[in-house]
Design a protein around this motif. Structure first.
Motif, PDB file in Angstrom:
ATOM      1  N   THR A  87       0.814  -1.217   0.000  1.00  0.00           N
ATOM      2  CA  THR A  87       0.000   0.000   0.000  1.00  0.00           C
ATOM      3  C   THR A  87       0.851   1.273   0.000  1.00  0.00           C
ATOM      4  O   THR A  87       0.343   2.354   0.281  1.00  0.00           O
ATOM      5  CB  THR A  87      -0.929   0.031   1.223  1.00  0.00           C
ATOM      6  OG1 THR A  87      -0.128  -0.032   2.420  1.00  0.00           O
ATOM      7  CG2 THR A  87      -1.906  -1.140   1.200  1.00  0.00           C
ATOM      8  N   SER A  88       2.138   1.152  -0.290  1.00  0.00           N
ATOM      9  CA  SER A  88       3.008   2.327  -0.269  1.00  0.00           C
ATOM     10  C   SER A  88       4.232   2.098  -1.134  1.00  0.00           C
ATOM     11  O   SER A  88       4.504   0.970  -1.568  1.00  0.00           O
ATOM     12  CB  SER A  88       3.449   2.646   1.170  1.00  0.00           C
ATOM     13  OG  SER A  88       4.225   1.585   1.693  1.00  0.00           O
ATOM     14  N   VAL A  89       4.982   3.178  -1.374  1.00  0.00           N
ATOM     15  CA  VAL A  89       6.253   3.083  -2.102  1.00  0.00           C
ATOM     16  C   VAL A  89       7.287   3.922  -1.369  1.00  0.00           C
ATOM     17  O   VAL A  89       6.996   5.011  -0.877  1.00  0.00           O
ATOM     18  CB  VAL A  89       6.107   3.550  -3.560  1.00  0.00           C
ATOM     19  CG1 VAL A  89       5.636   5.001  -3.648  1.00  0.00           C
ATOM     20  CG2 VAL A  89       7.427   3.387  -4.313  1.00  0.00           C
ATOM     21  N   VAL A  90       8.495   3.394  -1.273  1.00  0.00           N
ATOM     22  CA  VAL A  90       9.625   4.098  -0.672  1.00  0.00           C
ATOM     23  C   VAL A  90      10.573   4.520  -1.784  1.00  0.00           C
ATOM     24  O   VAL A  90      10.986   3.690  -2.602  1.00  0.00           O
ATOM     25  CB  VAL A  90      10.367   3.216   0.346  1.00  0.00           C
ATOM     26  CG1 VAL A  90      11.574   3.967   0.932  1.00  0.00           C
ATOM     27  CG2 VAL A  90       9.437   2.758   1.444  1.00  0.00           C
ATOM     28  N   VAL A  91      10.917   5.798  -1.818  1.00  0.00           N
ATOM     29  CA  VAL A  91      11.845   6.323  -2.819  1.00  0.00           C
ATOM     30  C   VAL A  91      13.053   6.900  -2.092  1.00  0.00           C
ATOM     31  O   VAL A  91      12.903   7.624  -1.100  1.00  0.00           O
ATOM     32  CB  VAL A  91      11.181   7.401  -3.697  1.00  0.00           C
ATOM     33  CG1 VAL A  91      12.169   7.941  -4.736  1.00  0.00           C
ATOM     34  CG2 VAL A  91       9.952   6.815  -4.399  1.00  0.00           C
ATOM     35  N   ARG A  92      14.251   6.583  -2.593  1.00  0.00           N
ATOM     36  CA  ARG A  92      15.470   6.997  -1.927  1.00  0.00           C
ATOM     37  C   ARG A  92      16.361   7.776  -2.881  1.00  0.00           C
ATOM     38  O   ARG A  92      16.438   7.470  -4.072  1.00  0.00           O
ATOM     39  CB  ARG A  92      16.234   5.779  -1.415  1.00  0.00           C
ATOM     40  CG  ARG A  92      17.428   6.113  -0.521  1.00  0.00           C
ATOM     41  CD  ARG A  92      18.133   4.876   0.015  1.00  0.00           C
ATOM     42  NE  ARG A  92      18.887   4.183  -1.016  1.00  0.00           N
ATOM     43  CZ  ARG A  92      18.626   2.962  -1.447  1.00  0.00           C
ATOM     44  NH1 ARG A  92      17.599   2.295  -0.946  1.00  0.00           N
ATOM     45  NH2 ARG A  92      19.370   2.399  -2.382  1.00  0.00           N
ATOM     46  N   GLY A  93      17.076   8.781  -2.337  1.00  0.00           N
ATOM     47  CA  GLY A  93      18.056   9.543  -3.094  1.00  0.00           C
ATOM     48  C   GLY A  93      19.352   9.647  -2.321  1.00  0.00           C
ATOM     49  O   GLY A  93      19.362   9.578  -1.086  1.00  0.00           O
ATOM     50  N   GLU A  94      20.463   9.824  -3.049  1.00  0.00           N
ATOM     51  CA  GLU A  94      21.782   9.907  -2.427  1.00  0.00           C
ATOM     52  C   GLU A  94      22.611  10.940  -3.163  1.00  0.00           C
ATOM     53  O   GLU A  94      22.774  10.863  -4.389  1.00  0.00           O
ATOM     54  CB  GLU A  94      22.479   8.547  -2.476  1.00  0.00           C
ATOM     55  CG  GLU A  94      23.847   8.509  -1.825  1.00  0.00           C
ATOM     56  CD  GLU A  94      23.772   8.262  -0.326  1.00  0.00           C
ATOM     57  OE1 GLU A  94      24.781   8.512   0.355  1.00  0.00           O
ATOM     58  OE2 GLU A  94      22.713   7.815   0.155  1.00  0.00           O
ATOM     59  N   ALA A  95      23.133  11.919  -2.433  1.00  0.00           N
ATOM     60  CA  ALA A  95      23.959  12.964  -3.036  1.00  0.00           C
ATOM     61  C   ALA A  95      25.404  12.499  -3.161  1.00  0.00           C
ATOM     62  O   ALA A  95      25.925  11.788  -2.298  1.00  0.00           O
ATOM     63  CB  ALA A  95      23.895  14.241  -2.210  1.00  0.00           C
ATOM     64  N   TYR A  96      26.038  12.908  -4.243  1.00  0.00           N
ATOM     65  CA  TYR A  96      27.466  12.669  -4.379  1.00  0.00           C
ATOM     66  C   TYR A  96      28.227  13.588  -3.433  1.00  0.00           C
ATOM     67  O   TYR A  96      27.763  14.681  -3.093  1.00  0.00           O
ATOM     68  CB  TYR A  96      27.915  12.951  -5.812  1.00  0.00           C
ATOM     69  CG  TYR A  96      27.549  11.884  -6.806  1.00  0.00           C
ATOM     70  CD1 TYR A  96      28.283  10.712  -6.906  1.00  0.00           C
ATOM     71  CD2 TYR A  96      26.467  12.064  -7.670  1.00  0.00           C
ATOM     72  CE1 TYR A  96      27.951   9.740  -7.829  1.00  0.00           C
ATOM     73  CE2 TYR A  96      26.130  11.094  -8.597  1.00  0.00           C
ATOM     74  CZ  TYR A  96      26.872   9.932  -8.673  1.00  0.00           C
ATOM     75  OH  TYR A  96      26.540   8.970  -9.591  1.00  0.00           O
ATOM     76  N   PRO A  97      29.425  13.177  -3.002  1.00  0.00           N
ATOM     77  CA  PRO A  97      30.254  14.071  -2.187  1.00  0.00           C
ATOM     78  C   PRO A  97      30.495  15.387  -2.930  1.00  0.00           C
ATOM     79  O   PRO A  97      30.754  15.400  -4.134  1.00  0.00           O
ATOM     80  CB  PRO A  97      31.562  13.280  -2.025  1.00  0.00           C
ATOM     81  CG  PRO A  97      31.161  11.852  -2.197  1.00  0.00           C
ATOM     82  CD  PRO A  97      30.058  11.854  -3.207  1.00  0.00           C
ATOM     83  N   GLY A  98      30.374  16.471  -2.216  1.00  0.00           N
ATOM     84  CA  GLY A  98      30.614  17.773  -2.819  1.00  0.00           C
ATOM     85  C   GLY A  98      29.371  18.458  -3.326  1.00  0.00           C
ATOM     86  O   GLY A  98      29.431  19.629  -3.713  1.00  0.00           O
ATOM     87  N   HIS A  99      28.216  17.766  -3.333  1.00  0.00           N
ATOM     88  CA  HIS A  99      26.973  18.427  -3.750  1.00  0.00           C
ATOM     89  C   HIS A  99      26.481  19.294  -2.598  1.00  0.00           C
ATOM     90  O   HIS A  99      26.009  18.777  -1.579  1.00  0.00           O
ATOM     91  CB  HIS A  99      25.912  17.401  -4.139  1.00  0.00           C
ATOM     92  CG  HIS A  99      24.640  18.024  -4.626  1.00  0.00           C
ATOM     93  ND1 HIS A  99      24.517  18.567  -5.877  1.00  0.00           N
ATOM     94  CD2 HIS A  99      23.437  18.200  -4.015  1.00  0.00           C
ATOM     95  CE1 HIS A  99      23.300  19.053  -6.032  1.00  0.00           C
ATOM     96  NE2 HIS A  99      22.621  18.831  -4.911  1.00  0.00           N
TER      97      HIS A  99
END
Length: 323
Positions: A87-99
């Motif tokens: 009943t749900s969705v998990v979305v993930r993000g990851e920044a590169y070093p220096g962003h």
């Protein structure tokens, strides 16, 4: 239940990420012709390096598709996962070093009334990058989960509605991407009967060197019920004249987002800005600059003699009940 099936987040998922503040999901009520309810949620908009957010269906609804995107990543943030559950969705993000710029990750849950029909989420087996639906079901939505530091090169629902495949330009020893297929009752595109069946829509951007590149996938006919439920995308990098194709880990997808009215999907791919890693000199002396870029300071970017490759992005959208 078939092998690899789950009714929630896979135990192989790495989506439990700390230091995330999610804003409340918003519901976009469907119009008379809409086939699904669409819910969105967004993480905190700041410089935290890792973020995840969950978009949840309403009561008495089940998830039939999902999408996600990075806001203000500008090539410095990867879209690492879109993991569908019951009943749900998990979305993930990851920044590169220096962003250093603030950014957020947005999740979209496409949901339908829970009428008791069969619905499963298939997970790719260990060592495979393809999740397949049982023979009597059809793809309705897609998802993925990538190893740390690996950008997304493609999430491709197949043309018949049988499976979903995830693609990456980097392949790390001992790790493997995970593909998810949300499977529902319906007929494959190759079904020989008369009635509603699966349809995959596709559109490709122009070819060039500029970043970002955006493509919008729309339904074919204005009279169609606006019920696009699955998203996908694929980056294509053209080889330089006289050379062989070289995978590019610096070009990746950072958005695959359905519209709120169910009529289109927008897919965006970006090229990471050329940067160099700064390291301390011997004995902690003055910093020196390396000419080799790093993925999370561990995985090297593929070198190439052509810094401005020609490339395009293809967007996909699926509908399991189109004609």
């Amino acid at each position: 239940m078939s092998r690899g099936t789950t009714f929630g987040t896979s135990t192989r998922s790495r989506c439990a990420v700390a230091a995330v503040v999610a804003v409340a999901a918003t519901l976009v009520p469907p119009g008379p012709a809409h086939a699904a309810y669409r819910h969105r949620a967004e993480s905190a908009y700041d410089t935290t390096s890792s973020k995840s957010v969950t978009a949840t269906c309403g009561s008495d609804e089940v998830l039939i598709g999902a999408g996600g995107r990075i806001r203000n990543g500008n090539g410095g943030v990867r879209l690492d996962a879109i993991v569908p559950g019951t009943t749900s969705v998990v979305v993930r993000g990851e920044a590169y070093p220096g962003h250093a710029e603030p950014w957020s990750v947005i999740a979209a849950a496409i949901c339908a009334p829970d009428n008791g029909a069969t619905r499963v989420v298939e997970v790719s087996p260990t060592g495979s990058v393809t999740a397949s639906c049982p023979a009597d079901l059809v793809v309705s939505g897609a998802g993925f989960d990538l190893p740390a530091g690996v950008p997304l090169a493609g999430l491709v629902p197949d043309a018949d509605g049988a499976s979903v495949t995830v693609r990456t330009a980097l392949h790390l020893i001992g790790t493997s991407p995970v593909a998810y297929a949300v499977c529902v009752e319906g007929n494959r595109a190759s079904w020989g009967g008369v009635g509603a069946r699966y349809k995959r829509f596709a559109a490709t951007s122009s070819i060039g060197t500029a970043s970002p590149r955006t493509v919008t996938v729309q339904r074919e006919w204005a009279w169609e019920v606006p019920s696009m439920s699955g998203v996908g995308g694929e980056v294509t990098v053209l080889p330089a004249p006289g050379s062989f194709p070289i995978p590019r880990s610096d070009i990746f997808i950072d958005a695959m987002m359905p519209s709120d009215d169910g009529t289109q999907v927008t897919v965006v791919a970006v090229q990471r800005p050329a940067t160099v890693a700064v390291r301390s000199g011997p004995g902690g002396g003055p910093a020196r600059t390396s000419t080799v870029d790093n993925e999370l300071l561990s995985v090297p970017r593929y070198p190439t003699d052509h810094d401005d490759p020609m490339w395009s992005v293809t967007g996909y959208s699926t509908d399991h009940d189109i004609y």
